[in-house]
Scaffold this active site. Sequence first.
Site, PDB file in Angstrom:
ATOM      1  N   LYS A 192       0.711  -1.215  -0.101  1.00 53.47           N
ATOM      2  CA  LYS A 192       0.154   0.084   0.112  1.00 53.47           C
ATOM      3  C   LYS A 192       0.883   1.143   0.099  1.00 53.47           C
ATOM      4  CE  LYS A 192      -1.894   2.711   2.947  1.00 53.47           C
ATOM      5  NZ  LYS A 192      -1.742   4.088   2.077  1.00 53.47           N
ATOM      6  N   GLU A 267      10.639   0.885   9.581  1.00 51.33           N
ATOM      7  CA  GLU A 267      11.638   2.125   9.252  1.00 51.33           C
ATOM      8  C   GLU A 267      10.863   3.325   9.421  1.00 51.33           C
ATOM      9  OE1 GLU A 267      14.518   1.626   7.932  1.00 51.33           O
ATOM     10  OE2 GLU A 267      14.517  -0.387   7.167  1.00 51.33           O
ATOM     11  N   CYS A 301      14.331  10.870   5.328  1.00 57.09           N
ATOM     12  CA  CYS A 301      14.237  10.517   6.741  1.00 57.09           C
ATOM     13  C   CYS A 301      15.605  10.503   7.012  1.00 57.09           C
ATOM     14  CB  CYS A 301      13.922   9.046   6.612  1.00 57.09           C
ATOM     15  SG  CYS A 301      14.210   8.038   5.582  1.00 57.09           S
ATOM     16  N   GLU A 400      11.056  15.912  14.097  1.00 62.71           N
ATOM     17  CA  GLU A 400      10.941  15.750  12.722  1.00 62.71           C
ATOM     18  C   GLU A 400       9.919  16.621  12.058  1.00 62.71           C
ATOM     19  OE1 GLU A 400       9.766  11.966  10.801  1.00 62.71           O
ATOM     20  OE2 GLU A 400      11.441  11.993   9.507  1.00 62.71           O
TER      21      GLU A 400
HETATM   22  P1  NAP Z   1       2.998   8.435   7.610  1.00 63.26           P
HETATM   23  O1  NAP Z   1       1.922   9.471   7.995  1.00 63.26           O
HETATM   24  O2  NAP Z   1       3.490   7.739   8.892  1.00 63.26           O
HETATM   25  O3  NAP Z   1       2.092   7.330   6.657  1.00 63.26           O
HETATM   26  C1  NAP Z   1       3.069   6.353   6.051  1.00 63.26           C
HETATM   27  C2  NAP Z   1       2.176   5.511   5.327  1.00 63.26           C
HETATM   28  O4  NAP Z   1       1.373   4.732   6.449  1.00 63.26           O
HETATM   29  C3  NAP Z   1       1.417   5.720   4.449  1.00 63.26           C
HETATM   30  O5  NAP Z   1       1.050   4.985   3.406  1.00 63.26           O
HETATM   31  C4  NAP Z   1      -0.288   6.141   5.166  1.00 63.26           C
HETATM   32  O6  NAP Z   1      -1.069   6.109   4.332  1.00 63.26           O
HETATM   33  C5  NAP Z   1      -0.001   4.926   6.149  1.00 63.26           C
HETATM   34  N1  NAP Z   1      -0.842   4.971   7.294  1.00 63.26           N
HETATM   35  C6  NAP Z   1      -1.400   5.823   7.933  1.00 63.26           C
HETATM   36  N2  NAP Z   1      -2.075   5.627   8.832  1.00 63.26           N
HETATM   37  C7  NAP Z   1      -2.027   4.385   8.872  1.00 63.26           C
HETATM   38  C8  NAP Z   1      -2.454   3.240  10.070  1.00 63.26           C
HETATM   39  N3  NAP Z   1      -3.485   3.505  10.645  1.00 63.26           N
HETATM   40  N4  NAP Z   1      -2.619   1.998   9.618  1.00 63.26           N
HETATM   41  C9  NAP Z   1      -1.725   1.581   8.306  1.00 63.26           C
HETATM   42  N5  NAP Z   1      -1.113   2.291   7.638  1.00 63.26           N
HETATM   43  C10 NAP Z   1      -1.385   3.770   7.932  1.00 63.26           C
HETATM   44  O7  NAP Z   1       4.343   8.937   6.774  1.00 63.26           O
HETATM   45  P2  NAP Z   1       4.261   9.801   5.539  1.00 63.26           P
HETATM   46  O8  NAP Z   1       3.849  11.236   5.949  1.00 63.26           O
HETATM   47  O9  NAP Z   1       3.809   9.194   4.507  1.00 63.26           O
HETATM   48  O10 NAP Z   1       6.037   9.807   5.298  1.00 63.26           O
HETATM   49  C11 NAP Z   1       6.872  10.558   5.988  1.00 63.26           C
HETATM   50  C12 NAP Z   1       7.505   9.835   7.179  1.00 63.26           C
HETATM   51  O11 NAP Z   1       8.071   8.597   6.686  1.00 63.26           O
HETATM   52  C13 NAP Z   1       8.618  10.352   8.006  1.00 63.26           C
HETATM   53  O12 NAP Z   1       8.320  10.309   9.283  1.00 63.26           O
HETATM   54  C14 NAP Z   1       9.791   9.815   7.394  1.00 63.26           C
HETATM   55  O13 NAP Z   1      10.758   9.838   8.373  1.00 63.26           O
HETATM   56  C15 NAP Z   1       9.517   8.354   7.350  1.00 63.26           C
HETATM   57  N6  NAP Z   1      10.235   7.751   6.405  1.00 63.26           N
HETATM   58  C16 NAP Z   1      11.294   6.700   7.064  1.00 63.26           C
HETATM   59  C17 NAP Z   1      12.100   6.037   6.208  1.00 63.26           C
HETATM   60  C18 NAP Z   1      12.972   5.113   6.532  1.00 63.26           C
HETATM   61  O14 NAP Z   1      13.722   4.560   6.061  1.00 63.26           O
HETATM   62  N7  NAP Z   1      13.179   4.956   7.876  1.00 63.26           N
HETATM   63  C19 NAP Z   1      12.070   6.292   4.871  1.00 63.26           C
HETATM   64  C20 NAP Z   1      11.152   7.337   4.312  1.00 63.26           C
HETATM   65  C21 NAP Z   1      10.368   7.827   5.074  1.00 63.26           C
HETATM   66  P3  NAP Z   1      -1.823   7.510   3.721  1.00 63.26           P
HETATM   67  O15 NAP Z   1      -0.926   8.453   3.995  1.00 63.26           O
HETATM   68  O16 NAP Z   1      -2.109   6.972   2.293  1.00 63.26           O
HETATM   69  O17 NAP Z   1      -3.148   7.573   4.333  1.00 63.26           O
END
Ligand code: NAP
Length: 512
Positions: A192, A267, A301, A400
């Site tokens: 997803k 991650e 990230c 962050e």
């Molecule tokens: P996010 O808000 O945590 O969302 C990540 C994913 O989780 C999206 O596909 C989101 O879906 C989904 N999601 C949200 N609520 C959920 C739930 N209750 N159950 C299951 N899935 C759920 O992160 P983002 O805003 O997309 O991305 C930014 C974040 O990603 C930052 O914190 C960054 O540091 C982190 N990141 C980490 C790495 C690493 O390798 N450590 C790499 C890249 C990014 P929808 O948004 O479609 O609703």
Amino acid sequence: MRNTDSDTTPDRFPAQDRFRAGAQYIAGRLTKGTSGRTHAVIDPATGEEVFTYELAGHDDVDAAVSAARAAFAGWAATTPGDRSNALHRLAAVLAENAEEFARAESLQCGKPLKLTREFDVPGTIDNTAFFAGAARHLQGQSAGEYSSDHTSYVRREPIGVIGSIAPWNYPLQMAAWKILPAIAAGNTIVLKPAQLTPLTALLFAEACTKAGIPDGVVNVVTGSGRDAGERLVGHPDVAMTSFTGSTTVGKRVAETAIATVKRLHLELGGKAPFVVFDDADLEAAVNGAVAGSLINTGQDCTAATRAYVQRPLYDAFVERTAALMETVRIGDPFSTDTDIGPLVSHAQRDSVAAFVDRARGYARVVTGGEAPGGELAKGAYYRPTLVADAAQDSEIVQSELFGPVLVVLPFDTDDEGIALANDTPYGLAASAWSRDVYRANRATREIEAGCVWVNDHIPIISEMPHGGYKASGFGKDMSAYSFEEYTQIKHVMFDNTAVAKKDWHRTIFAAR
Ligand code: NAP
Ligand code: MG
């Protein structure tokens, strides 16, 4: 790389028409989501709608998991050589379609074509080629007589259906990082992507089919996290959850996954320190800080977010970093003159702006701190921003924010620099800048992070692991280490004595 005329090309992403047929990729076919809700993909450079798709509901997730489950036995039974050949073909399909991938990624994320053509897409092709090789090289302890009466060996087996959830910052690379090790090891997968950025994950799934990977091995459901994401994480037929995203959502995902005792790979977020010792090459550190904090408009990230600079270099570092940030060209992602594009969405831009606005109460904005006007006013743009004089425990240093913002703080002793670097909940990545090998080596030992660079910040390679310490999660992407996540180990033990009453039975019924 092609020198582009794309500034004036009206159709920036020719493939988008295909996805009007539906944006769920299940069992090798595109279908429409059945949640009854739609999502409009917006070009963040213009605020204009790119296309609208029907979001996945529970039925679509269930159908994708069923398809993955049905495909599992057949795919798990292929030889490593078969899977390797399929991944080599996939690398070729990706290379043939590289420009389409680059444009789709630039369009949905606002990333400069320079970045998608030179980093996102070639990186993904290289990851694919790496896993094509690695599929044939799964490692384990050797078989042997660890007890003189038995022969033992381990089988490294796939886990089953993997449910993966990805963020919007590197949609293509995140799809690849999730899908490649999973299928190389013989699993099947339902991915997803973030609802903001579904396009390149769908293109990737299509490429898998073109490469001859059987239907159902790779499925993509595009829906919201709360709806499709929760369903996937909680699904009883999914054996493992691999999640990349924020720490807040990751904690919730872990709670949902544990109810069905799934294996977990998380991650999560980062707040990477950038530690400059007083013997560092100042010019290298300034270039590294600007590139390392602004890559992907800071939505990375591992981006440099907290520069700690030893006192003798501090003033010069602040002045030169601000001056270099001011030369970075913000603009249309499809212009090859552009260094950084908009943020992924207007909401993300507003969130970053709010962090900086709150910081004005306790810190100094040295440069940036505003959205550009004129031509760029309608896009989700924000100027490269340097913040100084913030306290270590302030929000802008600790949280962050995921945008083009670097905070700079001074330190006096090496002990203090390392302690400050470790003083957040995160531990994804860090860098140390010094020409003294002992100082740099100490920093690599004592900084608590899954990656420490010395005299650089950002590069990643397929052969080496990526993953966090502390609140940045656990488990590794890329490299042979990722197979530890996507395989399970079975101990097989053969009796060698062929006697009916084994020696060890004396502990139970010795006298009889
Ligand atoms: P996010 O808000 O945590 O969302 C990540 C994913 O989780 C999206 O596909 C989101 O879906 C989904 N999601 C949200 N609520 C959920 C739930 N209750 N159950 C299951 N899935 C759920 O992160 P983002 O805003 O997309 O991305 C930014 C974040 O990603 C930052 O914190 C960054 O540091 C982190 N990141 C980490 C790495 C690493 O390798 N450590 C790499 C890249 C990014 P929808 O948004 O479609 O609703
Ligand atoms: Mg989010």
